[in-house]
Design a protein around this motif. Structure first.
Motif, short mmCIF file in Angstrom:
data_model
loop_
_atom_site.label_atom_id
_atom_site.label_comp_id
_atom_site.label_asym_id
_atom_site.label_seq_id
_atom_site.Cartn_x
_atom_site.Cartn_y
_atom_site.Cartn_z
N LYS A 1 -9.99 -12.38 4.61
CA LYS A 1 -10.75 -11.79 3.51
C LYS A 1 -9.81 -10.99 2.62
CE LYS A 1 -15.06 -11.07 6.14
NZ LYS A 1 -16.03 -10.04 6.59
N ILE A 2 -10.05 -11.06 1.30
CA ILE A 2 -9.35 -10.18 0.38
C ILE A 2 -10.22 -8.94 0.19
CG2 ILE A 2 -8.52 -9.88 -1.99
CD1 ILE A 2 -7.76 -12.80 -2.01
N ILE A 3 -9.67 -7.78 0.48
CA ILE A 3 -10.42 -6.53 0.39
C ILE A 3 -9.71 -5.57 -0.57
CG2 ILE A 3 -11.27 -6.81 2.75
CD1 ILE A 3 -9.39 -4.33 3.39
N THR A 4 -10.43 -4.57 -1.01
CA THR A 4 -9.87 -3.54 -1.88
C THR A 4 -9.51 -2.31 -1.06
OG1 THR A 4 -11.26 -4.31 -3.72
CG2 THR A 4 -10.28 -2.11 -3.92
N THR A 5 -8.26 -1.85 -1.20
CA THR A 5 -7.81 -0.67 -0.46
C THR A 5 -8.11 0.60 -1.26
OG1 THR A 5 -5.54 -0.68 -1.37
CG2 THR A 5 -5.99 -2.08 0.55
N ALA A 6 -7.78 1.75 -0.70
CA ALA A 6 -8.20 3.04 -1.26
C ALA A 6 -7.62 3.32 -2.64
CB ALA A 6 -7.84 4.17 -0.31
N ASP A 7 -6.47 2.74 -2.98
CA ASP A 7 -5.91 2.97 -4.32
C ASP A 7 -6.33 1.91 -5.33
OD1 ASP A 7 -4.37 0.77 -3.65
OD2 ASP A 7 -2.43 1.80 -3.75
N GLY A 8 -7.27 1.05 -4.94
CA GLY A 8 -7.79 0.02 -5.84
C GLY A 8 -7.06 -1.30 -5.73
N HIS B 1 -4.60 -5.68 8.68
CA HIS B 1 -4.43 -5.82 7.24
C HIS B 1 -2.98 -6.13 6.92
CE1 HIS B 1 -7.87 -3.07 7.84
NE2 HIS B 1 -8.33 -3.51 6.69
N TYR B 2 -2.75 -6.87 5.84
CA TYR B 2 -1.39 -7.12 5.38
C TYR B 2 -0.73 -5.84 4.86
CZ TYR B 2 -1.25 -12.24 5.72
OH TYR B 2 -1.21 -13.53 6.18
N HIS B 3 -1.54 -4.97 4.29
CA HIS B 3 -1.06 -3.68 3.79
C HIS B 3 -2.04 -2.60 4.24
CE1 HIS B 3 1.77 -5.81 1.20
NE2 HIS B 3 0.76 -6.54 0.77
N SER B 4 -1.65 -1.35 4.05
CA SER B 4 -2.49 -0.24 4.47
C SER B 4 -3.83 -0.24 3.73
CB SER B 4 -1.77 1.08 4.22
OG SER B 4 -2.65 2.17 4.43
N LYS B 5 -4.91 -0.03 4.47
CA LYS B 5 -6.22 0.08 3.85
C LYS B 5 -6.33 1.37 3.04
CE LYS B 5 -8.35 2.20 7.92
NZ LYS B 5 -9.40 2.05 8.98
N HIS B 6 -5.40 2.29 3.26
CA HIS B 6 -5.38 3.55 2.50
C HIS B 6 -4.70 3.40 1.14
CE1 HIS B 6 -6.82 5.72 6.02
NE2 HIS B 6 -5.92 5.07 6.73
N TYR C 1 5.24 1.36 -2.24
CA TYR C 1 6.16 2.21 -3.00
C TYR C 1 6.77 3.30 -2.12
CZ TYR C 1 6.22 0.67 -7.83
OH TYR C 1 6.47 -0.03 -8.98
N HIS C 2 5.94 3.92 -1.30
CA HIS C 2 6.44 5.03 -0.50
C HIS C 2 7.44 4.55 0.56
CE1 HIS C 2 6.28 9.00 1.44
NE2 HIS C 2 6.42 8.32 2.58
N LEU D 1 10.27 10.28 8.92
CA LEU D 1 10.04 10.73 7.55
C LEU D 1 8.55 10.85 7.29
CD1 LEU D 1 12.55 8.26 5.87
CD2 LEU D 1 12.95 10.69 6.31
N PRO D 2 8.15 11.62 6.28
CA PRO D 2 6.73 11.66 5.92
C PRO D 2 6.22 10.27 5.59
CG PRO D 2 7.95 13.39 4.79
CD PRO D 2 8.97 12.51 5.43
N GLY D 3 5.04 9.95 6.09
CA GLY D 3 4.49 8.62 5.89
C GLY D 3 3.70 8.50 4.60
N PRO D 4 3.25 7.28 4.29
CA PRO D 4 2.41 7.04 3.11
C PRO D 4 0.99 7.56 3.38
CG PRO D 4 2.57 5.04 4.40
CD PRO D 4 3.47 6.05 5.07
N PRO D 5 0.11 7.53 2.38
CA PRO D 5 -1.26 7.97 2.61
C PRO D 5 -1.87 7.31 3.84
CG PRO D 5 -0.91 7.59 0.28
CD PRO D 5 0.34 7.12 0.97
N GLY D 6 -2.47 8.12 4.68
CA GLY D 6 -3.10 7.62 5.89
C GLY D 6 -2.20 7.60 7.11
N LYS D 7 -0.91 7.89 6.93
CA LYS D 7 0.02 7.92 8.06
C LYS D 7 0.85 9.20 7.99
CE LYS D 7 2.24 4.54 9.82
NZ LYS D 7 1.59 4.44 11.15
N ARG D 8 0.97 9.87 9.10
CA ARG D 8 1.72 11.14 9.12
C ARG D 8 3.21 10.90 8.98
NH1 ARG D 8 3.67 14.56 13.21
NH2 ARG D 8 2.90 13.12 14.80
#
Length: 223
Positions: free
Chosen positions: A4-11, A23-28, A35-36, A208-215
């Motif tokens: 399924k193609i879904i929309t993640t939190a940043d659109g 997911h192929y990429h973060s759902k967040h 980028y991060h 290192l600090p993680g992307p949105p949704g990951k510490r």
């Protein structure tokens, strides 16, 4: 397997595999994560060291998002990039057209580049533009046997919960071997087992600090 193609939190869109709950990429936020993890903590880290001509290996070519944002960054920063993407199971063109990265990245002038990234043939070098070459390799990650070719590895395989065999000492030995001296590997994962495996094969590892949704996330430097 259902996809399924879904929309993640940043659109931005990503592909979801319900059977694996992966997911192929973060759902967040697919774009925010890319980028991060790969640009800010990987590519920009090497730019700060005045490395402007780079060979990059991506483990998990997938949607082409990481390759596309690397192209955009190279264009912006005046970099010369030779990019290799490894993928065992390329996504079909019907899914490529459902991704909205060009629109969200305000990169309409480069829309043909995103298409070209997916349309060029596998196993051959292609000049996407004068400053960016791409080679896509359809193969299992376990079969990689490169030696000191790359400055940077984007390690973007499916998570260890789904494919633990891709996060082992054996795989990271191959990654270490594939990197040039002082080469860098970045990954979204921060699992203790992954950190220890990277250290065991000879990486100097940073949390290192993680992307949105990951510490946290990990960066390893070949020493």
């Amino acid at each position: 397997m259902e996809r399924k193609i879904i929309t993640t939190a940043d659109g931005s869109k990503t592909i979801y595999l319900p059977e694996l709950d992966e997911h192929y990429h973060s759902k967040h936020g697919a774009i925010q994560e890319a980028y991060h993890v790969f640009i800010k903590m990987g590519l920009d880290f090497l730019i700060q060291k005045k490395l402007l001509n780079l060979n990059i290996l991506e483990i998990g070519f997938g949607t082409g998002l990481n390759a596309f944002i690397t192209f955009l960054q190279a264009k912006k920063q005046g970099l010369q990039i030779n990019y290799t993407g490894v993928e065992a199971f390329p996504i079909p063109s019907s899914e490529v057209v459902g991704l909205n990265y060009v629109e969200l990245l305000s990169a309409s002038e480069s829309s043909e580049v995103f298409d070209k990234i997916h349309q060029v043939s596998w196993e051959q070098n292609h000049e996407i533009e004068a400053f960016f070459t791409l080679k896509k390799r359809q193969m299992r990650f376990e079969d990689i046997n490169d030696f000191e070719l790359y400055n940077l590895i984007y390690f973007d395989a499916f998570g260890a919960r789904v494919q633990p065999e891709l996060w082992t000492v054996e795989i990271f030995k191959k990654m270490h071997k594939a990197l040039k001296p002082e080469g860098v590997l970045v990954t979204y994962s921060a699992k203790g087992s992954v950190r220890r495996a990277l250290q065991q094969v000879g990486f100097l590892v940073e949390r290192l600090p993680g992307p949105p949704g990951k510490r946290e996330m990990l960066r390893g430097v070949k020493v």
